[in-house]
Every structure is written in structure tokens, then in C-alpha cells.
Design a protein around this motif. Structure first.
Motif, PDB file in Angstrom:
ATOM      1  N   ALA A 200      29.381 -58.535 -51.125  1.00  0.00           N
ATOM      2  CA  ALA A 200      30.850 -58.533 -51.086  1.00  0.00           C
ATOM      3  C   ALA A 200      31.383 -59.722 -50.276  1.00  0.00           C
ATOM      4  CB  ALA A 200      31.337 -57.230 -50.460  1.00  0.00           C
ATOM      5  N   PRO A 201      32.563 -60.203 -50.648  1.00  0.00           N
ATOM      6  CA  PRO A 201      33.161 -61.259 -49.824  1.00  0.00           C
ATOM      7  C   PRO A 201      33.504 -60.697 -48.442  1.00  0.00           C
ATOM      8  CG  PRO A 201      34.711 -60.507 -51.491  1.00  0.00           C
ATOM      9  CD  PRO A 201      33.412 -59.809 -51.748  1.00  0.00           C
ATOM     10  N   PRO A 202      33.565 -61.544 -47.429  1.00  0.00           N
ATOM     11  CA  PRO A 202      33.873 -61.034 -46.086  1.00  0.00           C
ATOM     12  C   PRO A 202      35.281 -60.448 -46.025  1.00  0.00           C
ATOM     13  CG  PRO A 202      33.891 -63.425 -46.110  1.00  0.00           C
ATOM     14  CD  PRO A 202      33.407 -62.985 -47.448  1.00  0.00           C
TER      15      PRO A 202
ATOM     16  N   CYS B  44      54.381 -65.693 -42.166  1.00  0.00           N
ATOM     17  CA  CYS B  44      52.981 -66.078 -41.956  1.00  0.00           C
ATOM     18  C   CYS B  44      52.639 -67.424 -42.572  1.00  0.00           C
ATOM     19  CB  CYS B  44      52.046 -65.004 -42.515  1.00  0.00           C
ATOM     20  SG  CYS B  44      52.091 -63.471 -41.588  1.00  0.00           S
ATOM     21  N   ARG B  45      53.553 -67.964 -43.389  1.00  0.00           N
ATOM     22  CA  ARG B  45      53.322 -69.245 -44.067  1.00  0.00           C
ATOM     23  C   ARG B  45      52.139 -69.187 -45.021  1.00  0.00           C
ATOM     24  NH1 ARG B  45      56.497 -68.921 -39.539  1.00  0.00           N
ATOM     25  NH2 ARG B  45      57.369 -70.891 -38.858  1.00  0.00           N
ATOM     26  N   CYS B  46      51.920 -68.004 -45.635  1.00  0.00           N
ATOM     27  CA  CYS B  46      50.886 -67.886 -46.663  1.00  0.00           C
ATOM     28  C   CYS B  46      51.205 -66.702 -47.573  1.00  0.00           C
ATOM     29  CB  CYS B  46      49.494 -67.743 -46.063  1.00  0.00           C
ATOM     30  SG  CYS B  46      49.190 -66.229 -45.150  1.00  0.00           S
ATOM     31  N   ASP B  47      50.749 -66.809 -48.818  1.00  0.00           N
ATOM     32  CA  ASP B  47      50.943 -65.723 -49.781  1.00  0.00           C
ATOM     33  C   ASP B  47      50.305 -64.441 -49.269  1.00  0.00           C
ATOM     34  OD1 ASP B  47      52.156 -67.603 -51.389  1.00  0.00           O
ATOM     35  OD2 ASP B  47      50.470 -67.795 -52.773  1.00  0.00           O
ATOM     36  N   GLN B  48      50.845 -63.322 -49.709  1.00  0.00           N
ATOM     37  CA  GLN B  48      50.348 -62.006 -49.323  1.00  0.00           C
ATOM     38  C   GLN B  48      49.910 -61.242 -50.567  1.00  0.00           C
ATOM     39  OE1 GLN B  48      50.530 -60.866 -45.830  1.00  0.00           O
ATOM     40  NE2 GLN B  48      50.756 -63.086 -45.704  1.00  0.00           N
TER      41      GLN B  48
ATOM     42  N   PRO C 237      43.734 -62.973 -46.560  1.00  0.00           N
ATOM     43  CA  PRO C 237      42.471 -63.367 -45.936  1.00  0.00           C
ATOM     44  C   PRO C 237      42.725 -64.529 -44.970  1.00  0.00           C
ATOM     45  CG  PRO C 237      42.588 -64.254 -48.146  1.00  0.00           C
ATOM     46  CD  PRO C 237      43.816 -63.399 -47.956  1.00  0.00           C
ATOM     47  N   SER C 238      41.875 -64.660 -43.992  1.00  0.00           N
ATOM     48  CA  SER C 238      42.033 -65.723 -42.990  1.00  0.00           C
ATOM     49  C   SER C 238      42.142 -67.106 -43.619  1.00  0.00           C
ATOM     50  CB  SER C 238      40.865 -65.701 -42.012  1.00  0.00           C
ATOM     51  OG  SER C 238      40.879 -64.511 -41.273  1.00  0.00           O
ATOM     52  N   ALA C 239      41.361 -67.373 -44.665  1.00  0.00           N
ATOM     53  CA  ALA C 239      41.354 -68.695 -45.287  1.00  0.00           C
ATOM     54  C   ALA C 239      42.697 -69.065 -45.914  1.00  0.00           C
ATOM     55  CB  ALA C 239      40.250 -68.774 -46.337  1.00  0.00           C
TER      56      ALA C 239
END
Length: 113
Positions: A69-71, A98-102, A9-11
Motif C-alpha cells: 500500500a502507498p504510505p 492549505c495551498r493544496c487540493d483536498q 497526502p504530504s506530497a
């Protein structure tokens, strides 16, 4: 071989603006490697500048998605791989770029769709 959905997610992407060019370069490099390996199915990101609409069976269009639903936002990739072990390895490579979990899921591909 199964298809795997790798997404975030973007966040989840908390990257300094000064690092965005490097993230893009690194992420594109991993996608090029996946394409060269013949495992890339498709990928991209949700265009968050265009709001979703909910379309009913009778064609009625309502602004916004499901209110409960969540976005749905962020980026995703679908890869076709022979094992969950390899899917985890590719998800880790994407996470590093991406420097973030997937999030990793088996993609329920329907060949008749």
C-alpha cells in the motif's frame, strides 16, 4: 447529516518554507470557523516521525505498514455536513488555506464503534 473526510497526502503540499506560518494560520482559522459552526468532528495529521507498525490478530508486530500500500501521511479533517454541496464548499476553503487540493470522501461512521 453525513460525515465527510477531507484530506491530503504530504506530497501534495508544495509550499515554500517562508509561507508555512501563513498556511498554519489560515488552516487554523478555517478549523475555528468549522468548530464555531458546530460541524467539526475531529482532525489532525499523521505524525510522520513515528513509523507505522503492522499488528496481526495474534499480536505479532512488524515494522512498517502494508508493504503493497502507498504510505499513509498528510492531514485530515472530518466534518459533519448536511450535503455534499456543503462538503465541497468546505473542502475548497481548506484547499485554499492549505495551498493544496483536498480529497473528499464520505466517512463511513459507525455509531456502534
Amino acid at each position: 447529516m453525513a460525515k465527510y473526510l477531507i484530506s491530503f497526502p504530504s506530497a501534495a503540499m508544495k509550499v515554500a518554507n517562508s509561507e508555512l506560518d501563513a498556511v498554519g494560520r489560515d488552516a487554523h482559522a478555517v478549523m475555528r470557523e468549522a468548530k464555531e459552526a458546530g460541524i467539526y468532528v475531529f482532525g489532525g495529521g499523521i505524525d510522520e516521525t513515528v513509523p507505522p507498525v503492522l499488528v496481526s490478530a495474534n499480536g505479532l508486530v512488524t515494522e512498517g505498514g502494508y508493504p503493497w500500500a502507498p504510505p499513509l501521511n498528510g492531514g485530515f479533517t472530518v466534518l459533519e455536513l448536511p450535503s455534499s454541496k456543503e462538503a465541497i464548499a468546505w473542502a475548497a476553503r481548506i484547499a485554499k488555506a492549505c495551498r493544496c487540493d483536498q480529497e473528499l470522501r464520505v466517512f463511513g461512521f459507525d455509531p456502534d464503534s
